[in-house]
Enzyme design. Structure first.
Site, PDB file in Angstrom:
ATOM      1  CE1 TYR A  13     -50.812 -38.279   0.270  1.00 29.44           C
ATOM      2  CE2 TYR A  13     -49.652 -38.029  -1.763  1.00 29.44           C
ATOM      3  CZ  TYR A  13     -50.126 -38.746  -0.343  1.00 29.44           C
ATOM      4  OH  TYR A  13     -49.160 -39.227  -0.186  1.00 29.44           O
ATOM      5  N   PRO A  38     -39.126 -39.390   3.110  1.00 25.41           N
ATOM      6  CG  PRO A  38     -39.728 -41.097   4.083  1.00 25.41           C
ATOM      7  CD  PRO A  38     -38.785 -40.301   3.866  1.00 25.41           C
ATOM      8  CB  THR A  54     -42.718 -46.030   7.836  1.00 24.29           C
ATOM      9  OG1 THR A  54     -41.869 -45.610   7.115  1.00 24.29           O
ATOM     10  CG2 THR A  54     -44.367 -44.994   8.976  1.00 24.29           C
ATOM     11  CG  HIS A 103     -46.242 -40.709   8.272  1.00 23.47           C
ATOM     12  ND1 HIS A 103     -46.111 -41.224   8.553  1.00 23.47           N
ATOM     13  CD2 HIS A 103     -46.816 -39.773   7.090  1.00 23.47           C
ATOM     14  CE1 HIS A 103     -46.558 -41.793   7.471  1.00 23.47           C
ATOM     15  NE2 HIS A 103     -46.584 -40.950   6.438  1.00 23.47           N
ATOM     16  NE  ARG A 162     -48.644 -36.430   4.037  1.00 27.13           N
ATOM     17  CZ  ARG A 162     -49.692 -35.245   3.564  1.00 27.13           C
ATOM     18  NH1 ARG A 162     -50.903 -35.698   3.264  1.00 27.13           N
ATOM     19  NH2 ARG A 162     -49.217 -34.661   2.738  1.00 27.13           N
ATOM     20  CG  ASP A 183     -39.650 -36.439   9.589  1.00 25.79           C
ATOM     21  OD1 ASP A 183     -40.369 -36.230  11.290  1.00 25.79           O
ATOM     22  OD2 ASP A 183     -39.334 -37.520   9.115  1.00 25.79           O
ATOM     23  NE  ARG A 224     -43.540 -26.607   7.063  1.00 22.70           N
ATOM     24  CZ  ARG A 224     -43.571 -28.054   6.786  1.00 22.70           C
ATOM     25  NH1 ARG A 224     -42.756 -28.590   7.295  1.00 22.70           N
ATOM     26  NH2 ARG A 224     -44.248 -28.157   7.119  1.00 22.70           N
TER      27      ARG A 224
END
Length: 368
Positions: free
Chosen positions: A40, A94, A172, A253, A256, A284, A288
């Site tokens: 996940y 988030p 969102t 997202h 995802r 976002d 990294r």
């Protein structure tokens, strides 16, 4: 840096975290996580292509520094985001269920954020009540909203977050299906016993039909600034500006949801000139390292939102691990700015970035 409390760490913080390559930190975090949490937290939709390309796209530019400008070697990172003062533009975005990585969950993450004077966006699917997060000393937070089909329930959730101290609401807008495209909870993830979602019960899966009218009505009632998260098209960003939203978050997202989605880095390059400063931009997905953050700022974002690296630190050593990751990202950003001759986040030159030109590997180049 906030120290880890009893029961807060799965492992001792790696002594060499400051020197470890980020992929190695991710690998160690994966080893510390049980299945299916590993799947996940560390994978994306379908075969993971969108997640991988979101990260790779930040490498589409070179940084072109200026020299002999006489700047101090400590760039100014402090800024304001939708009225919230922060010590730096690295926002912890988030993400759900931090108790999967450490027993104290979002409390540990919030302590890590507060230790560096930053901002956290608390997820609707947080596993710690927002009122408890609000009591972390020095914390500044916004609330990310997954609205319910029940309008009354949505209103109550927003009011609860604002009453707890949320300084903005982040709606969102890209979760428009049930999430069966990848490793989301709906695709087989089972929340371990003893972990709940105080703001948004796990059994609530239906979402309302989101449109501009719905979002605008929410913004009119929220009582705090409202940002839209998941914008990738310049026309949508312009519409948000026209309707008076407090900002948009250019986001995939985290790779995802939609497979083969346009990476945030490339979308931001198009959106920033289109809106021309009419609305604050955030970015976002795939960020990294410090150079990625600098590139996001240079492309027009006021802040870069980071999620997965912070989760890696959380999995390794709870609050201490998350704080170490945030501290490293902030330090890397400051160093990259200093090396590039940039005095502060408000002084990033328009010509800092140069598109990368594909170059042949050295072994294929002919000798001159």
């Amino acid at each position: 840096m906030a120290g880890a409390r009893p029961g807060d760490a799965r492992r001792t913080l790696p002594a060499d975290l400051e020197r470890l390559p980020w992929p190695e930190i991710a690998r160690r975090a994966a080893e510390a996580l049980p299945e299916p949490t590993r799947r996940y937290w560390l994978t994306g939709a379908r075969d993971g292509r969108a997640m991988e390309e979101s990260a790779a796209a930040w490498g589409a530019w070179w940084i072109r520094p200026r020299r002999l400008g006489g700047e101090e070697d400590t760039p100014i990172l402090a800024t304001h985001l939708a009225g919230t003062p922060v010590a730096h533009p690295v926002v912890v975005g988030p993400s759900a269920a931090h108790r999967l990585g450490t027993p104290r969950g979002e409390l540990a993450t919030a302590e890590a954020v507060a230790a560096h004077g930053g901002l956290i966006v608390v997820s609707t699917s947080a596993t710690v009540p927002i009122e408890e997060i609000a009591r972390v000393p020095g914390i500044r937070f916004w609330f990310q909203l997954y609205p319910l089909a029940d309008a009354t329930g949505t209103e109550a959730m927003v009011r609860r977050a604002v009453d707890a101290g949320a300084e903005a609401i982040v709606l969102t807008v890209d979760m428009t299906a049930d999430g069966r495209s990848g490793d989301l909870p709906a695709s087989g993830f089972v929340t371990p016993a003893g972990i709940g979602y105080p703001m948004h019960p796990a059994e609530v899966a239906r979402l309302p039909r989101l449109d501009w009218g719905w979002a605008t009505a929410l913004a009119g009632r929220a009582g705090v600034p409202v940002l839209l998260k998941g914008i990738l098209h310049p026309a949508d960003a312009l519409r948000a500006a026209e309707l008076g939203f407090a900002g948009v978050v250019v986001s995939t997202h985290g790779g995802r949801t939609l497979d083969s989605v346009l990476p945030s880095a490339l979308a931001l390059r198009e959106i920033a000139p289109a809106v021309g400063g009419r609305i604050p931009l955030h970015a976002d997905s795939g960020i990294r390292r410090g150079s990625d953050i600098l590139k996001a700022l240079a492309l027009g974002a006021q802040a870069a939102w980071v999620v997965r690296p912070v989760l890696w630190g959380l999995a390794l050593a709870g609050a201490e691990g998350a704080a170490a990751v945030i501290g490293r990202l902030v330090r890397e950003l400051a160093e990259e700015m200093a090396f590039a001759g940039i005095a502060g986040v408000d002084a990033i030159p328009d010509d800092l970035l140069v598109p990368r030109i594909p170059l042949p590997p050295p072994w294929q180049q002919e000798m001159a």
